[in-house]
Design an enzyme around this catalytic site. Structure first.
Site, PDB file in Angstrom:
ATOM      1  N   HIS A 104       0.814  -1.211   0.000  1.00 26.08           N
ATOM      2  CA  HIS A 104       0.000   0.000   0.000  1.00 26.08           C
ATOM      3  C   HIS A 104       0.851   1.267   0.000  1.00 26.08           C
ATOM      4  O   HIS A 104       0.382   2.325  -0.434  1.00 26.08           O
ATOM      5  CB  HIS A 104      -0.953  -0.015   1.190  1.00 26.08           C
ATOM      6  CG  HIS A 104      -2.106  -0.942   1.010  1.00 26.08           C
ATOM      7  ND1 HIS A 104      -3.346  -0.725   1.578  1.00 26.08           N
ATOM      8  CD2 HIS A 104      -2.226  -2.096   0.304  1.00 26.08           C
ATOM      9  CE1 HIS A 104      -4.166  -1.704   1.241  1.00 26.08           C
ATOM     10  NE2 HIS A 104      -3.497  -2.552   0.478  1.00 26.08           N
ATOM     11  N   HIS A 266      -2.198 -12.416  -2.511  1.00 25.78           N
ATOM     12  CA  HIS A 266      -3.210 -13.162  -1.769  1.00 25.78           C
ATOM     13  C   HIS A 266      -2.782 -14.597  -1.486  1.00 25.78           C
ATOM     14  O   HIS A 266      -3.594 -15.404  -1.034  1.00 25.78           O
ATOM     15  CB  HIS A 266      -4.533 -13.140  -2.534  1.00 25.78           C
ATOM     16  CG  HIS A 266      -5.143 -11.772  -2.589  1.00 25.78           C
ATOM     17  ND1 HIS A 266      -6.300 -11.492  -3.284  1.00 25.78           N
ATOM     18  CD2 HIS A 266      -4.750 -10.597  -2.029  1.00 25.78           C
ATOM     19  CE1 HIS A 266      -6.590 -10.200  -3.150  1.00 25.78           C
ATOM     20  NE2 HIS A 266      -5.661  -9.640  -2.395  1.00 25.78           N
TER      21      HIS A 266
END
Length: 751
Positions: A104, A266
């Site tokens: 992020h 993920h």
């Protein structure tokens, strides 16, 4: 129409569904409140020594030399695998949390203007530290504080925030492609346009058939990428794939890189949504009470942590081994059939229809509990989209291809905003990649000061005019973006596609100049008996410097423009045209070049360009005035050329702009042009654009213009123009950096 209220209540990738901050209406009024359309020059005055607590001569690269990078890596691994009661680690490993933090931090990068990214440690500051998508990353940064405290200025926060995620993957069994340190910290937030919305997760950035406004890349205010529940919370994997493709393309990622990044991201960790955020989750860090000391999102549900954590409206893990690198994500994605369900927080997610999937996933905090895997709408996009699907299936069948693709895409994500490879520090720097815009190293003897003087005489005697030389040098150097450190004169890519064909560079005029300079280059290099050479990149800049000296001589000033040889020439094979085109300026107010379709006003485009060139307001001012006098306008237009002696470096732009004997009015023939009318005769004296007149209309810029318009401002104008010109010519010369604020340069006497 998007159901924004519903989206706010449950949605993000790892963002809590929390209300937007309530504006304080009783604060003192600022000028921006009274005049919201006023040009705000503050963006040109950030990150100065006045906001930095370190000494002016501080050099991060020098400090980094004292860092034991292997010890730092081991300390990070120890930290990641030591769970702390105040914020327990999922599965006993903080690695996935640190990966999300790094992802992020870097993932705000957007290719359109190079803004965002992890290169300055901006995640520490508002608004990013309080974006809903960054919820609970305050805990990740707080976990890192003991290591930052230990190593001090030897490692920047910016590097640490990114390095932690890289080490996390390695600690979970993945072999990364490499890592480059070299991100110096800043000490205040960057003023960046993140979108038009005034609520978290608003999406007013779209128009027409879901057309995302430029230069934005993320789909909603406060999200890093896309809404994992689907566009506007609609759980449609194919519609989500469209958002994914657009967003990741605007982050400079192709389809294969996009699939690899989502799969790799993920493969480890989980989402957190033990209960609805409403009524449970407190304010973000910037709005939290002072006693929280910079921590936000205080959770009242249960213990408020561990199994009771609320970060997103989503809940669950993707794989059976959430702290181990394997092919589990793709195995689960293709093994099971998926049906829509909701998380405990009410977020839309997917669970396997197959009963054999039950109890295959361990609980993050209780050994006795088991779960089925979870997929998000955006995960199913990788299986169902006709382009992503075959890529994902190939990665499923060939895990080694996934590992290679993810390693390179992850490295690209973390380093995309760092600029040339020469800025990287440390022992783990891999070979050059095409997206880094590689430039060959210097492999020859550089020209001497005597050579420089002789070359300048040759250039000025070649028949090329001052405006032609100035425009070419400026077009090469001013392609630089201080945001992602791309562009600039080094490499001489102005002679290559696509830059040679940009409208802003006037291709036919440019070709004439380049042909003449290449002839001079060939003649000089061919006459050398040793290994001495001059690059075309150096000649382009030298030609501009010689032209500035000649124009100053015409104004009565004998000045020397600094010049430092050492640029080299890149090849077409070293230039990715598809990602280089984004550097083409939409407008360049320094040359009075604008496009009719530009949504920004000329004066706003000027400010944006100055910001990309790392200019201060005085530097911007003196450069515009000088470029007008040098007759460097695009298309040789006369707008702003307030002189009858074009090509002379005088202060007449400012003198005549501020002449109270001239009245200005919009042109009837062209609404983008203004006419300067002699108050006595009524005749038109000059024409100008808003980028010219702003220096008389804007109170701060007028104050600067007055300095150069004064009778004693002539020499100051020339001196300051030369300094600002030299800065622009060398913005990409990281090889010249001495201290943080210093550069070395070879100076030469004017012809």
């Amino acid at each position: 129409m998007t159901d924004k209220q519903h989206t706010r209540s449950v949605s993000e990738s790892e963002n809590p569904a929390i209300p937007s901050p309530t504006p304080k209406v009783s604060r003192p009024r600022r000028n921006k409140d009274w005049w919201p359309n006023q040009l705000d020059l503050s963006v040109l005055h950030t990150h100065s020594h006045l906001s930095c607590p370190l000494e002016e001569e501080f050099d991060y690269a020098d400090q980094f030399k004292g860092l034991d990078v292997d010890a730092l890596k081991q300390d990070l691994i120890q930290l990641m695998t030591t769970s702390q009661d105040w914020w327990p680690a999922d599965y006993g490993h903080y690695g996935p949390l640190f990966i999300r933090m790094s992802w992020h931090a870097a993932g705000t990068y957007r290719i359109a203007d190079g803004r965002g990214g992890g290169g300055e440690g901006q995640q520490r500051f508002a608004p990013l530290n309080s974006w809903p998508d960054n919820a609970n990353l305050d805990k990740a940064r707080r976990l890192l504080w003991p290591l930052k405290k230990k190593y001090g200025q030897k490692v920047s926060w910016a590097d640490l925030l990114i390095f932690a995620g890289n080490v996390a993957y390695e600690s979970m069994g993945f072999k990364t492609f490499g890592f480059g340190f070299g991100r110096p910290d800043v000490w205040e937030p960057e003023d960046i346009f993140w979108g038009p919305e005034d609520t978290w997760l608003g999406d007013e950035r779209y128009s027409g058939d879901r057309e995302l406004a430029k230069p934005l890349a993320n789909v909603q205010m406060g999200l890093i990428y896309v809404n994992p529940e689907g566009p506007g919370g609609n759980p449609d994997p194919l519609a989500a794939a469209r958002d994914i493709r657009e967003t990741f393309a605007r982050m400079a990622m192709n389809d294969e890189e996009t699939v690899a990044l989502i799969v790799g991201g993920h493969t480890v960790g989980k989402t957190h949504g033990a209960a609805p955020a409403a009524g449970n989750v407190g304010l973000e860090p910037e709005g939290a009470p002072i006693e929280e000391q910079g921590l936000g999102w205080k959770n009242k549900f249960g213990s408020g942590k561990g199994s009771d954590a609320i970060t997103s409206g989503l809940e669950g893990a993707w794989t059976n081994n959430p702290t181990k690198w394997d092919n589990g994500f793709l195995e689960n994605l293709f093994k099971y059939e998926w049906e829509l369900t909701t998380s405990p927080a009410g977020a839309k997610q997917w669970k396997p229809k197959n009963p054999e999937a039950n109890d295959t996933v361990p609980d993050a905090h209780g050994a006795s509990r088991r779960h089925s895997p979870t997929m998000l709408t955006t995960d199913l996009s990788l299986r169902m989209d006709p382009i992503y699907g075959p890529i994902a299936k190939r990665f499923h069948d060939n895990p080694d291809q996934l590992e290679d693709a993810f390693a390179k895409a992850w490295f690209k994500l973390l380093h995309r905003d760092m600029g040339p490879r020469s800025r990287y520090l440390g022992p783990w720097i891999p070979e050059a990649q095409l997206w880094q815009d590689p430039i060959p190293p210097v492999d020859h003897e550089l020209v001497s000061e005597q050579d420089i003087d002789a070359l300048k005489r040759t250039i000025l005697g070649s028949g090329l005019s001052v405006p032609e030389l100035i425009s070419t040098a400026w077009g090469a150097a001013a392609s630089f973006r201080g945001t992602d450190k791309r562009g600039g004169a080094n490499g001489a890519r102005i002679r290559l596609a696509p830059q040679k064909d940009w409208e802003s560079n006037e291709p036919s005029r440019l070709a004439k100049v380049l042909t003449a300079l290449e002839r001079i280059q060939n003649d000089f290099n061919g006459s050398q008996s040793g290994g001495k050479k001059v690059s075309l990149a150096d000649l382009i800049v030298l030609g501009g410097c010689a032209a500035v000296e000649e124009a100053a001589r015409k104004a009565g000033f004998n000045i020397s423009v600094p010049f430092a040889p050492g640029r080299t020439d890149a090849s077409q094979e070293q230039t990715d045209e598809s990602i280089f085109d984004v550097l083409e300026p939409i407008g360049d107010a320094f040359r009075n070049y604008f496009r009719a379709e530009d949504p920004l006003s000329p004066e706003t485009r000027l400010l944006d360009r100055a910001n990309l060139l790392k200019l201060t307001a005085p530097q911007m001012t003196v450069l515009v005035g000088g470029m007008r006098m040098l007759d460097a306008n695009h298309g040789q237009s006369r707008h702003g050329v307030f002189t009858d002696k074009p090509g002379t470096l005088s202060n007449e732009f400012f003198v005549n702009l501020l002449d109270i004997g001239t009245a200005w009015r919009p042109s009837v023939a062209d609404k983008s042009v203004y006419e300067g009318i002699d108050r006595t005769s009524g005749k038109t004296r000059w024409t100008a654009t808003a980028a010219d007149l702003v220096f008389g209309a804007h109170s701060q810029l007028r104050a600067l213009a007055e300095v150069y318009a004064c009778d004693d401002g002539k020499e100051r104008f020339v001196r300051d123009f030369v300094a600002a010109w030299n800065k622009v010519m060398n913005l990409d010369r990281y090889d010249l950096l001495g201290t943080r604020n210093g550069r070395r340069a070879v100076t030469s006497k004017p012809v």
